[in-house]
Write a protein that holds these residues in place. Structure first.
Motif, short mmCIF file in Angstrom:
data_model
loop_
_atom_site.label_atom_id
_atom_site.label_comp_id
_atom_site.label_asym_id
_atom_site.label_seq_id
_atom_site.Cartn_x
_atom_site.Cartn_y
_atom_site.Cartn_z
N UNK A 123 42.20 30.21 44.68
CA UNK A 123 43.34 29.31 44.52
C UNK A 123 42.91 28.04 43.78
N UNK A 124 43.54 27.75 42.63
CA UNK A 124 43.20 26.49 41.97
C UNK A 124 43.62 25.30 42.84
N UNK A 125 42.96 24.18 42.63
CA UNK A 125 43.22 23.01 43.48
C UNK A 125 44.69 22.59 43.47
N UNK A 126 45.37 22.73 42.36
CA UNK A 126 46.78 22.34 42.30
C UNK A 126 47.62 23.18 43.26
N UNK A 127 47.26 24.44 43.45
CA UNK A 127 48.02 25.32 44.35
C UNK A 127 47.89 24.88 45.81
N UNK A 146 35.54 25.12 24.45
CA UNK A 146 36.65 24.78 25.35
C UNK A 146 36.56 23.28 25.60
N UNK A 147 37.54 22.55 25.10
CA UNK A 147 37.45 21.09 25.11
C UNK A 147 37.88 20.46 26.44
N UNK A 148 38.81 21.05 27.14
CA UNK A 148 39.44 20.39 28.29
C UNK A 148 38.74 20.71 29.61
N UNK A 149 37.46 20.35 29.72
CA UNK A 149 36.70 20.65 30.94
C UNK A 149 36.20 19.41 31.67
N UNK A 150 36.48 18.23 31.11
CA UNK A 150 35.91 17.01 31.67
C UNK A 150 36.31 16.79 33.13
N UNK A 155 41.64 28.88 33.73
CA UNK A 155 42.76 29.19 32.84
C UNK A 155 43.48 27.92 32.41
N UNK A 156 43.52 26.92 33.28
CA UNK A 156 44.17 25.65 32.94
C UNK A 156 43.43 24.93 31.82
#
Length: 191
Positions: free
Chosen positions: A81-85, A151-155, A29-30
């Motif tokens: 859980x996403x890594x940021x969480x 989806x561009x922001x996957x790098x 989602x991010x």
């Protein structure tokens, strides 16, 4: 011979794992993926990648596939859980969650599942190393597919997944994923 209670406990675990078919991989989602793949979809392809990697690395494909299938089953209880969480939340270990999940299963089934999760989490056997590479490689492959879908922001997923790979075969497959196109298999003459 299993008792009725054993069957009920095993079926409870089986029903619980069905939740993974509906639970999304939330980190995407991010990146702007509106409808990311489910945890079950991720685990399925991780198992397929694990089988291929195991054959390439001389590991046991069946064992690796089992580790891959079970590696995220705890997310029925903890979610993805996403890594940021993880910076802000403390969770019990996957081995503890698994022990709770299989507590009412027949003893042989419970032990087989616990042992596989313990092995994966320890990350020390050849099979566990390959299974962990399969997990990271699946994330990289999914990022490549999302990029091809616009989806561009996957790098960052590509970079972090690639950096975590340990086996030579996983690095070769990552190179192939990054230089290929997801739909090339439809046109064998173009290869």
């Amino acid at each position: 011979m299993c008792s009725d209670h054993d069957g009920t406990g095993a079926m409870s675990f089986i029903f619980e794992t069905g939740v993974l078919k509906r639970a999304a991989r939330t980190g995407w989602w991010f990146a702007g993926v509106e409808h990311p793949e489910s945890i079950a979809e991720h685990s399925f392809r991780t198992a397929v990648i694990g089988m291929v990697l195991a054959a390439m690395e001389g590991a046991d494909p069946g064992r690796v596939s089992m580790l891959c299938v079970l590696h995220d089953t705890q997310e029925t209880r903890t979610t993805d859980m996403p890594h940021i969480a993880r910076r802000y939340l403390t969770a019990v270990s996957n081995t503890v969650v698994t022990a709770d999940q299989v507590a009412d299963c027949p003893p042989a089934a419970a032990e087989a599942i616990r042992a596989a999760v313990d092995e994966y989490e320890a990350g020390e056997t050849r099979e566990a190393i390959v299974a962990r590479d399969a997990d990271k490689l699946e994330c990289l492959v999914q990022a490549v597919e999302y990029r091809h879908q616009g989806i561009a922001d996957v790098q960052q997923w590509i970079d972090s997944s690639r950096a975590a790979l340990r086996t030579a075969s996983a690095h070769r497959l990552a190179d192939a994923a990054l230089t290929g196109t997801p739909m090339a298999w439809l046109n064998p003459q173009a290869r």
